[in-house]
Enzyme design. Structure first.
Site, PDB file in Angstrom:
ATOM      1  N   SER A  87      -4.273   6.650  10.953  1.00 11.64           N
ATOM      2  CA  SER A  87      -3.358   7.602  10.318  1.00 11.64           C
ATOM      3  C   SER A  87      -2.012   7.606  11.034  1.00 11.64           C
ATOM      4  O   SER A  87      -1.959   7.486  12.256  1.00 11.64           O
ATOM      5  CB  SER A  87      -3.958   9.006  10.370  1.00 11.64           C
ATOM      6  OG  SER A  87      -3.005   9.978   9.989  1.00 11.64           O
ATOM      7  N   HIS A 125      -1.857   3.529   7.965  1.00 20.40           N
ATOM      8  CA  HIS A 125      -1.986   4.007   6.593  1.00 20.40           C
ATOM      9  C   HIS A 125      -0.640   4.553   6.106  1.00 20.40           C
ATOM     10  O   HIS A 125      -0.008   5.345   6.817  1.00 20.40           O
ATOM     11  CB  HIS A 125      -3.019   5.134   6.518  1.00 20.40           C
ATOM     12  CG  HIS A 125      -4.181   4.805   5.655  1.00 20.40           C
ATOM     13  ND1 HIS A 125      -5.358   4.296   6.147  1.00 20.40           N
ATOM     14  CD2 HIS A 125      -4.344   4.878   4.321  1.00 20.40           C
ATOM     15  CE1 HIS A 125      -6.194   4.081   5.152  1.00 20.40           C
ATOM     16  NE2 HIS A 125      -5.603   4.430   4.024  1.00 20.40           N
ATOM     17  N   THR A 163      18.550   9.378  -2.284  1.00 22.77           N
ATOM     18  CA  THR A 163      18.541   9.938  -3.644  1.00 22.77           C
ATOM     19  C   THR A 163      17.129  10.334  -4.053  1.00 22.77           C
ATOM     20  O   THR A 163      16.155   9.725  -3.612  1.00 22.77           O
ATOM     21  CB  THR A 163      19.084   8.930  -4.683  1.00 22.77           C
ATOM     22  OG1 THR A 163      18.243   7.763  -4.683  1.00 22.77           O
ATOM     23  CG2 THR A 163      20.511   8.544  -4.385  1.00 22.77           C
ATOM     24  N   TYR A 183     -13.353   0.779   1.237  1.00 19.77           N
ATOM     25  CA  TYR A 183     -13.335   0.627   2.701  1.00 19.77           C
ATOM     26  C   TYR A 183     -14.462  -0.259   3.206  1.00 19.77           C
ATOM     27  O   TYR A 183     -15.460  -0.483   2.516  1.00 19.77           O
ATOM     28  CB  TYR A 183     -13.445   2.007   3.364  1.00 19.77           C
ATOM     29  CG  TYR A 183     -12.169   2.804   3.260  1.00 19.77           C
ATOM     30  CD1 TYR A 183     -11.342   2.982   4.358  1.00 19.77           C
ATOM     31  CD2 TYR A 183     -11.770   3.364   2.045  1.00 19.77           C
ATOM     32  CE1 TYR A 183     -10.158   3.703   4.263  1.00 19.77           C
ATOM     33  CE2 TYR A 183     -10.587   4.084   1.930  1.00 19.77           C
ATOM     34  CZ  TYR A 183      -9.794   4.251   3.044  1.00 19.77           C
ATOM     35  OH  TYR A 183      -8.623   4.948   2.940  1.00 19.77           O
ATOM     36  N   GLU A 223     -10.075  -2.095   2.717  1.00 18.56           N
ATOM     37  CA  GLU A 223      -9.487  -1.464   3.899  1.00 18.56           C
ATOM     38  C   GLU A 223     -10.493  -1.497   5.056  1.00 18.56           C
ATOM     39  O   GLU A 223     -11.422  -0.696   5.099  1.00 18.56           O
ATOM     40  CB  GLU A 223      -9.072  -0.023   3.558  1.00 18.56           C
ATOM     41  CG  GLU A 223      -8.194   0.042   2.303  1.00 18.56           C
ATOM     42  CD  GLU A 223      -7.635   1.424   2.017  1.00 18.56           C
ATOM     43  OE1 GLU A 223      -7.107   2.065   2.946  1.00 18.56           O
ATOM     44  OE2 GLU A 223      -7.723   1.864   0.848  1.00 18.56           O
ATOM     45  N   HIS A 235       0.826  -1.198   0.000  1.00 18.72           N
ATOM     46  CA  HIS A 235       0.000   0.000   0.000  1.00 18.72           C
ATOM     47  C   HIS A 235       0.874   1.268   0.000  1.00 18.72           C
ATOM     48  O   HIS A 235       1.674   1.465   0.882  1.00 18.72           O
ATOM     49  CB  HIS A 235      -0.867  -0.033   1.266  1.00 18.72           C
ATOM     50  CG  HIS A 235      -2.032   0.908   1.265  1.00 18.72           C
ATOM     51  ND1 HIS A 235      -2.967   0.903   2.269  1.00 18.72           N
ATOM     52  CD2 HIS A 235      -2.411   1.881   0.429  1.00 18.72           C
ATOM     53  CE1 HIS A 235      -3.867   1.818   2.041  1.00 18.72           C
ATOM     54  NE2 HIS A 235      -3.556   2.427   0.929  1.00 18.72           N
ATOM     55  N   SER A 246      17.415   4.045  -3.226  1.00 26.79           N
ATOM     56  CA  SER A 246      18.054   4.502  -1.984  1.00 26.79           C
ATOM     57  C   SER A 246      17.287   5.711  -1.449  1.00 26.79           C
ATOM     58  O   SER A 246      16.902   6.603  -2.215  1.00 26.79           O
ATOM     59  CB  SER A 246      19.508   4.902  -2.248  1.00 26.79           C
ATOM     60  OG  SER A 246      20.218   3.817  -2.797  1.00 26.79           O
TER      61      SER A 246
END
Length: 622
Positions: free
Chosen positions: A196, A145, A559, A421, A382, A36, A556
């Site tokens: 959250s 989330h 970067t 959901y 969800e 996700h 990475s």
């Protein structure tokens, strides 16, 4: 297999697996589950709502995803060896809040009193080792989330769960670049629907005051001002803080795992028409699920990412203005669908829209895999915190009633197909974002509990062979083509692709950012022609071997790769290296790898690879 958000590629993956491995990997024993992220490539989901959101279906992306999933299965199959699995559980504190607490409070007080928190804090870790006890990998389930990266972000990334995976794999795969090495750390989804990571909570960004109210709205500016922030200085910092906490806890649980998972392996799968499930509320009363529809509060978004049109969460009635626009463009929703979804005011009656293809799935996968006393429930969406608790409890009780006592039931979210959901019936009444996005109506959770209990019973009584397969999902042809055309790339006059437009400075200290700008080309071309496995490398000069050694790639964390689109096929590519404190002093360079689309008159377009290399620069530690 852990992807972003799963979709109709499941049937494509299963067909290709069958042609290669016969009946070894099947619909009942393969789960595609999304780790996700909201920061990934789009355009691979065949239902119209998602095709519109991603500005068309991208067959390139679809094929790339399917090929990548199959490649990962092939690698796993080739490296398969006898081993042991250990399980461990422990709480992760300080990384979650419930983003719809007013919905959660609709659940019965007697039920809420059984739990100490309005989020599930428990992380479950499976540790995998070979018969010598050497590390092979880990799967961790935790409800959070991946929205530490907010909706202002344009960089492809795997968010907080991806960062946790990145840290653990980097630690276990010493000397390997990200995405390489033998150890795999999967941080999987669970019942994260109302959870959250933005733990500072919702505040009005214009005044700083709290907007933790039933409608997530601010006195000045309304709902679009009400946004939750994470613990960091910015979204990158927040992602690292939350991801690091998950990594740290998973690492501890992995190290101390001592309870071995033993026993038989079993699996059960069905396709179900979720628009027409009869739900038995008790022994005498039944209700039904609905054709899919999205409510008004779906358009409001959440405190983690607000909608763009100032819709408000918690709307229990429609708006004549938006109703009229919808009716003119899409036609009116039927009385039947409006009645079925009450108290949801319907914004989009997706279950009654079928042009050019159905807007939402009707046919949904339900699936359980058991490994000894562990049951993995593959949830096609969800689940909110309380929805997950109810399903776990019901499935555990079903197993127990047929002689399989003390099963550990894992909610594995976002599996096989995406259906938005699933709230509890009580949360549904509040009609916040999660409820408005519960697309099969108020009895969706009860339907899933009934279906998963049925699968659990079949496994416990060894009657899986008697389960009906159910109606197979459709596979559509001629999906909406991408609305963004592929155009020919051009380099400025006197320049060629990969030329350096702005070199790095001659010298940097650790903690600074080295930046190089190149003549670029559309990064989407690289899906077609995979000459290079990365868009960039950071390389260090090793005097002893007189060679350049790669120290970073585009996976990475330090970067960043930005593509800046200009006019008429011109574009620039900017590579940043945020030099970490761990960087060794020495001479470095940055390289860029791309592909440009070229088309001569009356000839088909071709995609050509190119590369660019910056002048060398020095990193010093003082």
């Amino acid at each position: 297999i852990w992807t972003q958000k799963s979709s109709e590629w499941r049937s494509d993956v299963l067909n290709r697996l069958q042609s290669k491995y016969g009946s070894l990997y099947r619909r009942d024993n393969v789960i595609l589950s999304g780790t996700h992220t909201h920061s990934g490539p789009a355009g691979y989901f065949q239902y119209t709502v998602f095709v519109i959101a991603s500005e068309g279906f991208s067959n390139q992306t679809f094929q790339h995803m399917v090929t990548g999933i199959l490649k990962s299965i092939d690698i796993a199959h080739t490296n398969m060896k006898p081993g042991k699995i250990f399980i461990n559980k422990g709480n992760v504190d300080g990384v979650q809040i419930n983003r719809s607490p007013y919905s959660y409070l609709q659940n019965p007080q007697s039920e809420r009193a059984r739990y100490s928190s309005n989020t599930d804090k428990e992380m479950i870790v499976l540790k995998m080792v070979d018969l010598n006890g050497d590390d092979l990998g880990l799967i961790s389930w935790f409800a959070i989330h991946p929205v530490s990266m907010n909706n202002s972000n344009h960089l492809v990334n795997s968010d907080n769960v991806g960062y946790a995976s990145y840290l653990l794999e980097q630690e276990k795969n010493k000397g390997y670049l990200p995405g390489q090495g033998p150890f795999v750390a999967a941080f999987a989804s669970s019942n994260l629907g109302d959870v959250s990571p933005n733990i500072l909570g919702p505040r009005c960004i214009n005044t700083g005051e709290s907007c933790d109210n039933a409608n997530s709205t601010c006195p000045i500016g309304g709902p679009s001002m009400c946004i939750a922030k994470g613990p960091g200085q910015d979204m990158f910092d927040s992602t690292q803080i939350i991801g690091r906490a998950m990594y740290q806890r998973a690492k501890e649980l992995y190290a101390s795992a001592s309870q071995e998972v033993t026993g038989p392996l079993a699996s059960a799968h069905q396709w179900v028409d979720m628009t027409d499930v009869t739900v038995w509320l008790n022994s005498t009363h039944a209700s039904k699920t609905c054709k899919p529809a999205l409510g008004y509060s779906f358009a409001a978004g959440t405190i983690d990412g607000v909608g763009g049109l100032n819709f408000t969460q918690g709307k229990r009635e429609g708006d004549p203005f938006w109703d009229t626009i919808r009716d003119q463009i899409l036609g009116k929703p039927s009385e039947e669908i409006k009645e079925c979804h009450k108290p949801k005011p319907i914004l989009l009656h997706t279950g009654e829209l079928s042009k050019p293809h159905p807007w939402h799935p009707d046919i949904v996968d339900v699936q359980i895999i058991t490994l000894g006393s562990l049951a993995i429930t593959a949830i096609p969406g969800e689940f909110t915190t309380m929805s997950g608790r109810r399903l776990r409890e019901a499935v555990q009780a079903e197993f127990a009633s047929h002689g399989m006592q003390n099963m550990t039931v894992v909610i594995s979210g976002l599996c096989n197909v995406y259906t938005h959901y699933i709230t509890t019936y009580e949360e549904y009444q509040a009609q916040r974002y999660e409820a408005a996005s519960t697309i099969y109506g108020p009895h969706t959770l009860s339907a899933y509990i009934q279906l998963f209990r049925n699968l659990a019973k079949a496994i416990a009584t060894d009657t899986v062979a008697n389960l009906s397969r159910g109606p197979e999902p459709p596979f559509f042809k001629q999906l909406i083509v991408p609305l963004i055309p592929s155009i020919v790339d051009r380099a400025p006059k006197g320049r060629t692709f990969g030329d350096v437009l702005q070199p790095a400075k001659p010298e940097y200290r650790v903690g600074e950012v080295a930046e190089v700008i190149f003549v670029g080309a559309n990064p989407k071309n690289s899906v077609q022609n995979q000459t290079h496995q990365t868009f960039l490398t950071v390389e260090k000069y090793e005097a002893t071997s007189t060679s350049w050694q790669i120290v970073c790639n585009d996976a990475s964390w330090e970067t960043r790769f930005y593509w800046h689109k200009g006019l008429l096929g011109l574009s620039n590519a900017t590579v940043e290296w945020h030099i970490p404190d761990t960087a060794q002093p020495g001479i470095y360079r940055i390289r860029y790898f791309g592909h440009n689309r070229k088309q001569d008159i009356l000839k088909p377009a071709v995609v050509l690879s190119f590369e660019g290399t910056s002048p060398a620069f020095e990193v010093v530690t003082i």
